[in-house]
Design an enzyme around this catalytic site. Sequence first.
Site, PDB file in Angstrom:
ATOM      1  CE  LYS A  25       0.557   1.243   4.309  1.00  0.00           C
ATOM      2  NZ  LYS A  25       1.811   2.116   4.512  1.00  0.00           N
ATOM      3  CG  ASP A 162      -0.221  -0.376   7.450  1.00  0.00           C
ATOM      4  OD1 ASP A 162      -0.992   0.249   7.867  1.00  0.00           O
ATOM      5  OD2 ASP A 162       1.213  -0.406   7.615  1.00  0.00           O
TER       6      ASP A 162
HETATM    7  C1  LIG Z   1       2.126   4.099   9.209  1.00  0.00           C
HETATM    8  C2  LIG Z   1       1.351   3.355   7.993  1.00  0.00           C
HETATM    9  O1  LIG Z   1       1.887   2.332   7.679  1.00  0.00           O
HETATM   10  C3  LIG Z   1       0.344   3.561   8.103  1.00  0.00           C
HETATM   11  O2  LIG Z   1      -0.282   3.491   7.274  1.00  0.00           O
HETATM   12  C4  LIG Z   1       0.769   2.257   9.910  1.00  0.00           C
HETATM   13  O3  LIG Z   1       0.540   3.048  11.327  1.00  0.00           O
HETATM   14  C5  LIG Z   1       1.840   1.249  10.602  1.00  0.00           C
HETATM   15  O4  LIG Z   1       1.286   0.133  10.335  1.00  0.00           O
HETATM   16  P1  LIG Z   1       1.806  -0.832  10.971  1.00  0.00           P
HETATM   17  O5  LIG Z   1       3.579  -1.024  10.254  1.00  0.00           O
HETATM   18  O6  LIG Z   1       1.601  -2.674  10.527  1.00  0.00           O
HETATM   19  O7  LIG Z   1       2.059  -1.034  12.234  1.00  0.00           O
HETATM   20  P2  LIG Z   1       2.324  -2.192  13.966  1.00  0.00           P
HETATM   21  O8  LIG Z   1       2.452  -2.953  13.404  1.00  0.00           O
HETATM   22  O9  LIG Z   1       0.600  -2.112  14.586  1.00  0.00           O
HETATM   23  O10 LIG Z   1       2.861  -1.088  14.829  1.00  0.00           O
HETATM   24  C6  LIG Z   1       4.121  -0.877  14.962  1.00  0.00           C
HETATM   25  C7  LIG Z   1       4.352   0.298  15.270  1.00  0.00           C
HETATM   26  O11 LIG Z   1       3.960   1.439  14.972  1.00  0.00           O
HETATM   27  C8  LIG Z   1       4.082   2.492  15.915  1.00  0.00           C
HETATM   28  N1  LIG Z   1       1.887   3.234  15.377  1.00  0.00           N
HETATM   29  C9  LIG Z   1       1.862   2.682  14.767  1.00  0.00           C
HETATM   30  C10 LIG Z   1       0.498   2.186  14.132  1.00  0.00           C
HETATM   31  C11 LIG Z   1      -0.611   3.792  15.105  1.00  0.00           C
HETATM   32  N2  LIG Z   1      -1.745   3.663  14.120  1.00  0.00           N
HETATM   33  N3  LIG Z   1       0.164   4.638  15.392  1.00  0.00           N
HETATM   34  C12 LIG Z   1       1.381   3.982  16.030  1.00  0.00           C
HETATM   35  O12 LIG Z   1       1.954   5.183  16.962  1.00  0.00           O
HETATM   36  C13 LIG Z   1       3.645   2.302  17.281  1.00  0.00           C
HETATM   37  O13 LIG Z   1       4.985   2.593  18.177  1.00  0.00           O
HETATM   38  C14 LIG Z   1       3.796   0.492  17.119  1.00  0.00           C
HETATM   39  O14 LIG Z   1       3.500  -0.401  18.336  1.00  0.00           O
HETATM   40  N1  LIG Z   2       7.002 -11.355   6.632  1.00  0.00           N
HETATM   41  C1  LIG Z   2       7.650  -9.984   6.843  1.00  0.00           C
HETATM   42  N2  LIG Z   2       7.954  -9.679   6.103  1.00  0.00           N
HETATM   43  C2  LIG Z   2       8.906  -7.978   6.152  1.00  0.00           C
HETATM   44  N3  LIG Z   2       9.882  -7.889   7.290  1.00  0.00           N
HETATM   45  C3  LIG Z   2       8.538  -8.344   8.325  1.00  0.00           C
HETATM   46  C4  LIG Z   2       8.221  -8.958   7.691  1.00  0.00           C
HETATM   47  N4  LIG Z   2       7.311 -10.025   9.146  1.00  0.00           N
HETATM   48  C5  LIG Z   2       8.090  -9.130   9.716  1.00  0.00           C
HETATM   49  N5  LIG Z   2       8.975  -8.381   9.808  1.00  0.00           N
HETATM   50  C6  LIG Z   2       9.511  -7.342  10.401  1.00  0.00           C
HETATM   51  O1  LIG Z   2       8.817  -5.744  10.090  1.00  0.00           O
HETATM   52  C7  LIG Z   2       9.658  -4.714   9.953  1.00  0.00           C
HETATM   53  C8  LIG Z   2       9.260  -4.286   9.570  1.00  0.00           C
HETATM   54  O2  LIG Z   2       8.576  -4.531   8.006  1.00  0.00           O
HETATM   55  P1  LIG Z   2       7.588  -4.286   6.677  1.00  0.00           P
HETATM   56  O3  LIG Z   2       8.722  -4.765   5.866  1.00  0.00           O
HETATM   57  O4  LIG Z   2       6.364  -5.125   7.368  1.00  0.00           O
HETATM   58  O5  LIG Z   2       7.522  -2.794   7.203  1.00  0.00           O
HETATM   59  P2  LIG Z   2       7.005  -1.263   6.806  1.00  0.00           P
HETATM   60  O6  LIG Z   2       7.076  -1.614   5.036  1.00  0.00           O
HETATM   61  O7  LIG Z   2       7.949  -0.695   6.398  1.00  0.00           O
HETATM   62  O8  LIG Z   2       5.784  -1.948   7.797  1.00  0.00           O
HETATM   63  P3  LIG Z   2       4.422  -0.390   7.394  1.00  0.00           P
HETATM   64  O9  LIG Z   2       4.074   0.382   6.587  1.00  0.00           O
HETATM   65  O10 LIG Z   2       3.106  -1.389   7.621  1.00  0.00           O
HETATM   66  O11 LIG Z   2       4.806   0.144   8.205  1.00  0.00           O
HETATM   67  C9  LIG Z   2      10.954  -5.379   9.166  1.00  0.00           C
HETATM   68  O12 LIG Z   2      12.162  -4.825   9.728  1.00  0.00           O
HETATM   69  C10 LIG Z   2      11.025  -6.866   9.924  1.00  0.00           C
HETATM   70  O13 LIG Z   2      11.859  -6.809  11.197  1.00  0.00           O
END
Ligand SMILES: C[C@](O)(CO)[C@H](O)COP(=O)(O)OP(=O)(O)OC[C@H]1O[C@@H](n2ccc(N)nc2=O)[C@H](O)[C@@H]1O
Ligand SMILES: Nc1ncnc2c1ncn2[C@@H]1O[C@H](COP(=O)(O)OP(=O)(O)OP(=O)(O)O)[C@@H](O)[C@H]1O
Length: 324
Positions: A25, A162
């Site tokens: 996304k 997400d």
């Molecule tokens: C930045 C975005 O990707 C935008 O869509 C999302 O808000 C993050 O989504 P995500 O990676 O799936 O997040 P999660 O794995 O649920 O949360 C990781 C960490 O991001 C922060 N977090 C996430 C989502 C949110 N609404 N508020 C937060 O503060 C929190 O510190 C949380 O512990």
């Molecule tokens: N299947 C997976 N693929 C990638 N990373 C993973 C996975 N499972 C756990 N992780 C951990 O999650 C962290 C974030 O990975 P991801 O690729 O989802 O990041 P992101 O795209 O920034 O996520 P978001 O946009 O949801 O915040 C990685 O650094 C890794 O340590």
Amino acid sequence: MNTHARHDVHGDVARRHVTATAPGKVNVSLRVGPLRPDGYHDVASVYLAVSLTETVTAVARDDGRITVGPCPRHVSLVDAHDVPWDESNLAHRAAVLLRERMGLDPETHGVDLQVAKQVPVAGGMGGGSADAAAALVACSALWDTGLTRSGLAELAAELGADVPFSVVGGAAVGLGTGTDLTPVAARNPVHLVVVPADGGLSTPVVFEALDRLRAEGTLDSPGGVEVNQDVVRALALADPLALALAMDNDLQTPAVSLFPELSDVLDLGLDEGALRGMVSGSGPTLLFVARDEQEAERLATAVKERTGIEAIPVHGPVHGAGLL
Ligand SMILES: C[C@](O)(CO)[C@H](O)COP(=O)(O)OP(=O)(O)OC[C@H]1O[C@@H](n2ccc(N)nc2=O)[C@H](O)[C@@H]1O
Ligand SMILES: Nc1ncnc2c1ncn2[C@@H]1O[C@H](COP(=O)(O)OP(=O)(O)OP(=O)(O)O)[C@@H](O)[C@H]1O
């Protein structure tokens, strides 16, 4: 026996397997409220599912073990070395959660999860979340749970903010932590170029940087968050220029403060004719808006030539997680 599982021969043993895909996304708007007592932030997000997808094959095991690893057959476009191939992997966690919630026997319901990645790791495009969404859909079919898409989206919310959107796909407003989804119309595709960075950013660290910049007064502190309706309208009208003008991301300033090289690439994209450049989610992947498909191809080539970075033309919306 469910109708989706196929049989494969591994040695002498026929093993049922199911393959699902789920999209990465971008957030075409991401407005972030104050820090909540639970460590999360309320957001008003406009999600767009894009044509970079993760593929997860779930191969049945009858010994109850759950494993996760790179797919031996599908090619991953990103470096799988950066991914934790253990119980912390979001696809692994998805399978464990589904098995537990459906009351399935952990002695007999095992699975090998084979993941092929296209979405940049830790890039702000929800790649791990898409792996979790695809694993939920694949395991649900393999284990014949009968769960509907909304049942899967509810489970998905326990895995990460997400994950539900990757189950649902399309374009949607996300409230709460991002899991409370309302679909929005987006009739024609929007063409974007995504530019991965050399390295990742930790999502919580970027949220913390936002809180810090707000606490010291460098950024305004909003009392609450409201949906960016200009972005919703631009998607409905399929108007790339209106979308480009209206897009916003409260995590952009903190992400750039942690990854200052991003400013140069943002400038370069604009110099090459992008309608707008922005950090994707928590970054450091950048997204650029193009007028149409041809322009996105041209822009991606130009960025590649000038930076050596593999810029990728994508479009959205695309559908959510589903069986192949
Ligand atoms: C930045 C975005 O990707 C935008 O869509 C999302 O808000 C993050 O989504 P995500 O990676 O799936 O997040 P999660 O794995 O649920 O949360 C990781 C960490 O991001 C922060 N977090 C996430 C989502 C949110 N609404 N508020 C937060 O503060 C929190 O510190 C949380 O512990
Ligand atoms: N299947 C997976 N693929 C990638 N990373 C993973 C996975 N499972 C756990 N992780 C951990 O999650 C962290 C974030 O990975 P991801 O690729 O989802 O990041 P992101 O795209 O920034 O996520 P978001 O946009 O949801 O915040 C990685 O650094 C890794 O340590």
